[in-house]
Design an enzyme around this catalytic site. Structure first.
Site, PDB file in Angstrom:
ATOM      1  N   HIS A  55       0.847  -1.196   0.000  1.00  0.00           N
ATOM      2  CA  HIS A  55       0.000   0.000   0.000  1.00  0.00           C
ATOM      3  C   HIS A  55       0.881   1.244   0.000  1.00  0.00           C
ATOM      4  CE1 HIS A  55      -3.181   2.766   0.998  1.00  0.00           C
ATOM      5  NE2 HIS A  55      -2.723   3.005   2.212  1.00  0.00           N
ATOM      6  N   ASP A  72      -2.140   9.068   4.034  1.00  0.00           N
ATOM      7  CA  ASP A  72      -2.535   7.688   3.752  1.00  0.00           C
ATOM      8  C   ASP A  72      -3.907   7.737   3.090  1.00  0.00           C
ATOM      9  OD1 ASP A  72      -3.398   5.088   3.696  1.00  0.00           O
ATOM     10  OD2 ASP A  72      -3.023   4.673   5.810  1.00  0.00           O
ATOM     11  N   CYS A 122      -4.166   3.764  -4.673  1.00  0.00           N
ATOM     12  CA  CYS A 122      -3.438   4.454  -3.594  1.00  0.00           C
ATOM     13  C   CYS A 122      -2.264   5.273  -4.128  1.00  0.00           C
ATOM     14  CB  CYS A 122      -2.987   3.475  -2.512  1.00  0.00           C
ATOM     15  SG  CYS A 122      -2.048   2.054  -3.091  1.00  0.00           S
TER      16      CYS A 122
END
Length: 201
Positions: A55, A72, A122
């Site tokens: 991620h 994030d 992401c």
């Protein structure tokens, strides 16, 4: 392949003229920012490179405001990151030279998710954030572009996926408008980051 590769992230940043101060893409062993007097940014994976990564998150240091930004896309708290990915921001901060400064450092991190857990975008969200960091100095989160995204409480199964899905449309529209690299590779980049790649709801 799902998600965005290191090479693709670098091409996207270059096409948006965001390479000033960019240290590169790193895995979970990112050493932190080592020059407190210079603007520095990085895109960091929570997993090890040899296992393909997990991620992407983005980090940025602004020496004028003495702010460290941590972004994030899924908005996980430190404890959730530790539990889900065995990754710790605090460990990275301790390795960083910034902690050796006599001045107090402000750490700003988003507390809401802007990406749905069914998405592989992401990396794209990280590039989007770094664009906000450079364009709106000192207000990387508090600006009209970043605030155009819907926020939601971090969760493996979002209560309202549709609001996060709208963010993906905003994201793609942004890159189509701003990045020639994205336009030239649109089909592949969207296919590898689209909604529904991961069965989370």
């Amino acid at each position: 392949m799902s998600g965005t590769s290191e090479s693709e992230l670098k091409h996207l940043l270059s096409s948006l003229h965001l390479t000033y101060g960019f240290l590169g893409t790193f895995d979970c062993r990112f050493p932190g920012f080592l020059q407190k007097n210079k603007v520095q940014t990085a895109i960091v994976n929570t997993g090890p490179r040899e296992k393909g990564g997990v991620h992407w998150v983005a980090m940025a240091w602004d020496p004028i405001y003495y702010k460290m930004y941590i972004f994030d896309p899924l908005g996980w708290k430190e404890s959730q990151l530790q539990s889900l990915y065995n990754y710790s921001y605090q460990s990275m901060l301790k390795r960083s030279a910034l902690t050796e400064s006599e001045r107090c450092i402000t750490v700003e991190k988003n507390t809401q998710s802007v990406q749905c857990t069914c998405s592989g975008a992401c990396g794209l969200f990280c590039v989007f954030f770094l664009y906000c960091f450079y364009k709106y100095r000192g207000k990387a989160f508090n600006n009209e572009l970043f605030q155009s995204l819907n926020g939601a409480s971090p969760s493996l199964t979002p209560s309202d996926p549709s609001s996060l899905h709208k963010n993906q449309d905003i994201l793609y529209d942004f890159f189509i408008c701003k990045s020639s690299y994205f336009r030239h590779n649109k089909k592949m980049l969207i296919s590898n980051t689209k909604l529904g790649l991961i069965k989370s709801h």
